[in-house]
Design a protein around this motif. Structure first.
Motif, short mmCIF file in Angstrom:
data_model
loop_
_atom_site.label_atom_id
_atom_site.label_comp_id
_atom_site.label_asym_id
_atom_site.label_seq_id
_atom_site.Cartn_x
_atom_site.Cartn_y
_atom_site.Cartn_z
N UNK A 1 0.83 -1.21 0.00
CA UNK A 1 0.00 0.00 0.00
C UNK A 1 0.87 1.26 0.00
N UNK A 2 1.97 1.23 0.77
CA UNK A 2 2.90 2.36 0.79
C UNK A 2 3.54 2.55 -0.60
N UNK A 3 3.88 1.42 -1.24
CA UNK A 3 4.45 1.48 -2.59
C UNK A 3 3.47 2.12 -3.57
N UNK A 4 2.21 1.73 -3.46
CA UNK A 4 1.18 2.27 -4.34
C UNK A 4 1.05 3.79 -4.17
N UNK A 5 1.12 4.25 -2.92
CA UNK A 5 1.04 5.68 -2.64
C UNK A 5 2.22 6.43 -3.25
N UNK A 6 3.42 5.85 -3.11
CA UNK A 6 4.62 6.49 -3.67
C UNK A 6 4.58 6.51 -5.20
N UNK A 7 4.09 5.44 -5.81
CA UNK A 7 4.04 5.36 -7.27
C UNK A 7 3.10 6.41 -7.86
N UNK A 8 2.08 6.76 -7.10
CA UNK A 8 1.14 7.79 -7.57
C UNK A 8 1.81 9.15 -7.68
N UNK A 9 2.94 9.32 -7.01
CA UNK A 9 3.67 10.58 -7.06
C UNK A 9 4.76 10.59 -8.13
N UNK A 10 4.93 9.45 -8.80
CA UNK A 10 5.97 9.32 -9.82
C UNK A 10 5.32 9.20 -11.20
N UNK A 11 5.38 10.21 -12.03
CA UNK A 11 4.71 10.18 -13.34
C UNK A 11 5.15 9.01 -14.23
N UNK A 12 6.42 8.61 -14.12
CA UNK A 12 6.92 7.54 -14.98
C UNK A 12 6.29 6.19 -14.67
N UNK A 13 5.75 6.02 -13.47
CA UNK A 13 5.21 4.73 -13.06
C UNK A 13 4.05 4.29 -13.95
N UNK A 14 3.25 5.26 -14.41
CA UNK A 14 2.08 4.93 -15.22
C UNK A 14 2.47 4.25 -16.53
N UNK A 15 3.65 4.58 -17.05
CA UNK A 15 4.09 3.96 -18.30
C UNK A 15 4.41 2.49 -18.10
N UNK A 16 5.05 2.16 -16.98
CA UNK A 16 5.36 0.75 -16.68
C UNK A 16 4.09 -0.03 -16.39
N UNK A 17 3.21 0.58 -15.61
CA UNK A 17 1.97 -0.10 -15.23
C UNK A 17 1.03 -0.33 -16.41
N UNK A 18 1.26 0.35 -17.52
CA UNK A 18 0.43 0.14 -18.71
C UNK A 18 0.76 -1.17 -19.42
N UNK A 19 1.88 -1.80 -19.07
CA UNK A 19 2.26 -3.08 -19.66
C UNK A 19 1.48 -4.19 -18.97
N UNK A 20 0.74 -5.02 -19.69
CA UNK A 20 -0.05 -6.09 -19.08
C UNK A 20 0.83 -7.05 -18.27
#
Length: 269
Positions: free
Chosen positions: A128-147
Motif C-alpha cells: 500500500x505504501x508502494x502504491x502511494x509512492x508510485x502515484x507521485x511518480x509520473x513515470x510509473x504509469x508507463x510501466x503499469x500500462x504493460x499487461x
C-alpha cells in the motif's frame, strides 16, 4: 523510498517463508493430512483451523457443524466449506501423525502461525505504501500500462533502478541488472554464453518475475518468447524477454507514452 520498501519487504518475505516451512514441518509430524486438504500455508481456512483445532484430537472434540462454520467464516468458497470440513474430520480420524502432543507443541504452532499472520499483514501494508509512492511518480504509469506488471513489481523496479534518466541506453540498464551476456570460460573450453549476474540482485530477480508475467498477459511478449524458444531453452528465452522488456520500458520513458499491444504487434509484423 521505494528501494527501502523493496528491501524491507524482501527481509519480511524471508522471515515469512521460514515460518511457513517451520509450521509445515510441525504439521507433517502431527497432522500430515492437512497438506493435501488446504492449497497453501496462506489459506485462511487453515489458519482458522490451526488457531482453534491444530491437532487431530482437537478436531474430534468438536461437532461437524462447528468445524464447517469455522472454515466457512474464513474462506471465500463458502459452498465448499462442508466438503472441506468432512475431509478434515475424516483425516483426523485416521491420521498417521504422532499421537503424543504436549503443551510445547501447541505453543510452537501458535508462535509460527502468529509470525505468518503478522508478516502477511506487513507485506500488504508495504504494498500500500508502494502504491502511494508510485502515484507521485509520473513515470510509473508507463510501466503499469504493460499487461502483467503490477504495483509491487513496478515499485521494486523503479526503486532499484533509481532515476531512469541516468541511463542513456537500455544496454546500461541490462548491465546494471546483471543480464549482460558473458562467455562461460573454464580455461580449457569456452561454453555457451550466460548472464553475468552482476549489479543489483533484487532488480534482476524482479525483472525475471516481470518477464514471466508479461509472457502470460501480453500477446506481443508471448510471441517474442515463443520465437526465442525455437533456438533457446525456456530459461534463456525468458532472459531474452527480460532484455526486450527493458528496451520497451526505456522507449516508454523516452517517449513518455503508454504501452499498447497494437503498436508493438505492428512493429513485430
Amino acid at each position: 523510498q521505494l528501494r527501502t520498501l523493496a528491501h524491507t519487504r524482501e527481509r519480511i518475505c524471508r522471515s515469512n517463508t521460514g515460518s511457513k516451512h517451520a509450521l509445515q514441518g510441525v504439521l507433517e509430524d502431527y497432522f500430515p493430512e492437512l497438506k493435501g486438504i488446504f492449497w497453501s500455508m496462506k489459506a485462511r481456512g487453515l489458519w482458522a483451523l490451526l488457531e482453534q483445532c491444530p491437532f487431530p484430537e482437537d478436531v474430534l472434540k468438536i461437532s461437524m457443524d462447528e468445524l464447517t462454520d469455522l472454515i466457512a467464516k474464513t474462506t471465500r468458497r463458502k459452498a465448499k466449506a462442508y466438503e472441506k470440513a468432512c475431509m478434515v474430520y475424516k483425516a483426523a480420524h485416521s491420521s498417521v501423525g504422532l499421537k503424543h502432543i504436549g503443551e510445547a507443541d501447541r505453543v510452537r504452532v501458535s508462535s509460527y502461525l502468529s509470525d505468518i499472520q503478522y508478516s502477511e499483514s506487513q507485506l500488504k501494508e508495504i504494498e500500500l505504501h508502494m502504491k502511494t509512492l508510485l502515484q507521485k511518480i509520473p513515470l510509473a504509469q508507463y510501466i503499469l500500462s504493460i499487461p502483467g506488471i503490477g504495483v509491487l513489481t513496478c515499485g521494486v523496479f523503479l526503486g532499484e533502478l533509481g532515476n531512469p534518466y541516468n541511463f542513456k541506453d537500455p544496454k546500461q540498464i541490462v548491465k546494471y541488472a546483471g543480464y549482460d551476456p558473458k562467455e562461460h570460460d573454464s580455461g580449457k573450453t569456452i561454453k555457451r554464453r550466460i548472464i553475468s549476474k552482476k549489479g543489483r540482485w533484487l532488480l534482476r530477480k524482479y525483472l525475471y518475475f516481470m518477464a514471466m508475467r508479461v509472457v502470460h498477459r501480453s500477446p506481443y511478449f508471448k510471441n517474442y518468447y515463443e520465437n526465442k524458444k525455437k533456438s533457446m531453452n525456456k530459461k534463456e528465452a525468458l532472459c531474452a524477454v527480460v532484455i526486450k522488456l527493458i528496451k520497451v520500458i526505456f522507449a516508454l520513458f523516452r517517449d513518455r507514452r503508454m504501452f499498447t499491444e497494437e503498436s508493438y504487434l505492428k512493429q513485430a509484423a
